[in-house]
Design an enzyme around this catalytic site. Structure first.
Site, PDB file in Angstrom:
ATOM      1  N   ASN A   9       0.951  -1.223  -0.048  1.00  0.00           N
ATOM      2  CA  ASN A   9       0.017  -0.048   0.161  1.00  0.00           C
ATOM      3  C   ASN A   9       0.852   1.034  -0.005  1.00  0.00           C
ATOM      4  OD1 ASN A   9      -2.015   2.061   0.506  1.00  0.00           O
ATOM      5  ND2 ASN A   9      -2.380   1.433   2.447  1.00  0.00           N
ATOM      6  N   TRP A  10       1.111   1.794  -1.271  1.00  0.00           N
ATOM      7  CA  TRP A  10       1.974   3.026  -1.235  1.00  0.00           C
ATOM      8  C   TRP A  10       1.419   4.341  -0.572  1.00  0.00           C
ATOM      9  CZ3 TRP A  10       4.099   2.247  -6.910  1.00  0.00           C
ATOM     10  CH2 TRP A  10       4.968   1.270  -6.977  1.00  0.00           C
ATOM     11  N   LYS A  11       0.159   4.410  -0.438  1.00  0.00           N
ATOM     12  CA  LYS A  11      -0.458   5.499   0.348  1.00  0.00           C
ATOM     13  C   LYS A  11      -0.193   6.841  -0.495  1.00  0.00           C
ATOM     14  CE  LYS A  11      -0.233   3.162   4.625  1.00  0.00           C
ATOM     15  NZ  LYS A  11      -0.088   3.312   6.151  1.00  0.00           N
ATOM     16  N   HIS A  97      -9.498   1.588   4.500  1.00  0.00           N
ATOM     17  CA  HIS A  97      -8.136   1.524   5.255  1.00  0.00           C
ATOM     18  C   HIS A  97      -8.450   2.491   6.643  1.00  0.00           C
ATOM     19  CE1 HIS A  97      -4.282   2.625   6.687  1.00  0.00           C
ATOM     20  NE2 HIS A  97      -3.750   1.613   5.969  1.00  0.00           N
ATOM     21  N   GLU A  99      -6.776   4.967   7.759  1.00  0.00           N
ATOM     22  CA  GLU A  99      -6.567   6.279   7.510  1.00  0.00           C
ATOM     23  C   GLU A  99      -7.703   7.132   6.687  1.00  0.00           C
ATOM     24  OE1 GLU A  99      -2.811   5.424   5.477  1.00  0.00           O
ATOM     25  OE2 GLU A  99      -1.985   5.056   7.298  1.00  0.00           O
ATOM     26  N   GLU A 169      -5.747  -4.567  10.455  1.00  0.00           N
ATOM     27  CA  GLU A 169      -4.799  -3.883  10.877  1.00  0.00           C
ATOM     28  C   GLU A 169      -4.992  -3.183  12.073  1.00  0.00           C
ATOM     29  OE1 GLU A 169      -2.491  -2.880   6.923  1.00  0.00           O
ATOM     30  OE2 GLU A 169      -4.291  -1.397   7.147  1.00  0.00           O
ATOM     31  N   SER A 215       3.268  -2.542  10.508  1.00  0.00           N
ATOM     32  CA  SER A 215       4.733  -2.544  10.656  1.00  0.00           C
ATOM     33  C   SER A 215       5.131  -3.847  10.290  1.00  0.00           C
ATOM     34  CB  SER A 215       5.081  -2.307  12.254  1.00  0.00           C
ATOM     35  OG  SER A 215       4.571  -0.895  12.312  1.00  0.00           O
ATOM     36  N   GLY A 236       2.688  -1.049   4.249  1.00  0.00           N
ATOM     37  CA  GLY A 236       2.948   0.233   4.216  1.00  0.00           C
ATOM     38  C   GLY A 236       4.411   0.748   3.727  1.00  0.00           C
ATOM     39  N   GLY A 237       4.717   1.051   4.807  1.00  0.00           N
ATOM     40  CA  GLY A 237       6.407   1.640   4.743  1.00  0.00           C
ATOM     41  C   GLY A 237       7.125   0.571   4.180  1.00  0.00           C
TER      42      GLY A 237
HETATM   43  P1  PGA Z   1       2.548   0.094   7.860  1.00  0.00           P
HETATM   44  O1  PGA Z   1       1.463   0.261   7.208  1.00  0.00           O
HETATM   45  O2  PGA Z   1       3.291  -1.147   7.147  1.00  0.00           O
HETATM   46  O3  PGA Z   1       3.426   1.250   7.413  1.00  0.00           O
HETATM   47  O4  PGA Z   1       2.590  -0.138   9.168  1.00  0.00           O
HETATM   48  C1  PGA Z   1       0.189  -0.682   6.851  1.00  0.00           C
HETATM   49  C2  PGA Z   1      -0.775  -0.065   6.343  1.00  0.00           C
HETATM   50  O5  PGA Z   1      -1.133   1.008   6.632  1.00  0.00           O
HETATM   51  O6  PGA Z   1      -1.706  -0.768   5.520  1.00  0.00           O
END
Ligand code: PGA
Length: 257
Positions: A9-11, A97, A99, A169, A215, A236-237
């Site tokens: 997920n490149w956000k 998600h 966010e 998540e 994470s 994500g990251g």
């Molecule tokens: P993260 O994000 O791997 O940076 O914790 C995961 C996500 O929000 O899908």
């Protein structure tokens, strides 16, 4: 046997050119014999999707980070439909998600409508659920997650549920560098499978892929994949670094050898 899947997920990161470079780097380091062992997917922003599609050769899947629930073209300023995503080669779409729930007020009802729109266009929805730190500390995790899950899948029928991916998540683990323990994540994943079994049947529930997210990275993915009910990760990251992301794929492929 459910195939493991790692979804990046490149956000809201990267310009179009940087996104194409990242996709090219991932593609370049990807080993084609992993195809049988792990499904790899990247989800860039809407703007980057067509550029990234041009770089990928087909062994890495493409997804979007959201869509709008209306199927037909129409006056919905700023929104993007499932058909538009399909045309660009998307097979997956992340929905709900945390966010988006937090910053954009996305509700369970919206998540349900978006998931149905995705399924109707033959896109695989990756439905996100997750509890806050306060809910976990108050012992409300299981009750909250079950409610969130059932609201999202309320109108999804027996035939379609097997095409749905659920991503667990925990909000407190996202971007914190502090993942849930594989055992805690497994406890929730098995609860999700139980809820799916109750609503549909064991046959359907056993086919659904359930992901962990928060994470996750190359050096902790094996612990999650080793759990009975966890079939991969939403990342994500770590998905923004080609070496790290490819390292995750390598570790999952190895585990599934
Ligand atoms: P993260 O994000 O791997 O940076 O914790 C995961 C996500 O929000 O899908």
């Amino acid at each position: 046997m459910r195939k493991p899947i790692i979804v990046g997920n490149w956000k809201m990161n990267l310009t179009v050119s940087a996104a194409k470079k990242l996709a090219g780097d991932i593609e370049g380091d990807y080993k084609s014999d992993w195809v049988e062992k792990v499904e790899a997917v990247v989800c860039p922003t809407y703007l980057q999707i067509s550029g990234v599609a041009g770089v990928l050769s087909g062994q890495i899947g493409l997804g979007a980070q959201d869509l709008f629930w209306e199927k037909e073209d129409g006056a919905y300023t700023g929104e993007v439909s499932a058909i538009m995503l399909k045309e660009l080669g998307c097979k997956y779409v992340i929905i709900g998600h945390s966010e988006r729930r937090e910053y954009l007020g996305e509700t369970d009802e919206m998540v349900g409508k978006k998931s149905q729109a995705a399924l109707a266009a033959d896109l695989t929805p990756i439905i996100c659920i997750g509890e806050s730190k306060e809910q976990r500390e108050a012992g409300q995790t299981n009750e909250f997650l079950e409610k969130q899950l059932l609201a999202a899948i309320e109108n999804i029928d027996q035939a379609d549920i097997v095409r749905v991916i659920i991503a667990y998540e925990p909000i407190w683990a996202i971007g914190s560098g502090d993942p849930a323990s594989p055992e805690d994540a497994e406890e929730v994943a098995s609860l999700i499978r139980e809820a799916l079994t109750d609503k549909y049947s064991q046959a359907e529930a056993q086919q659904c892929q359930i992901l962990y997210g928060g994470s996750a990275k190359a050096d902790n993915i094996a612990g999650f994949i080793g759990q009975d009910n966890i079939d991969g990760a939403l990342v994500g990251g770590a998905s923004l670094d080609a070496e790290e992301f490819v390292g995750m794929l390598a570790n999952v492929a190895k585990k599934n050898d």
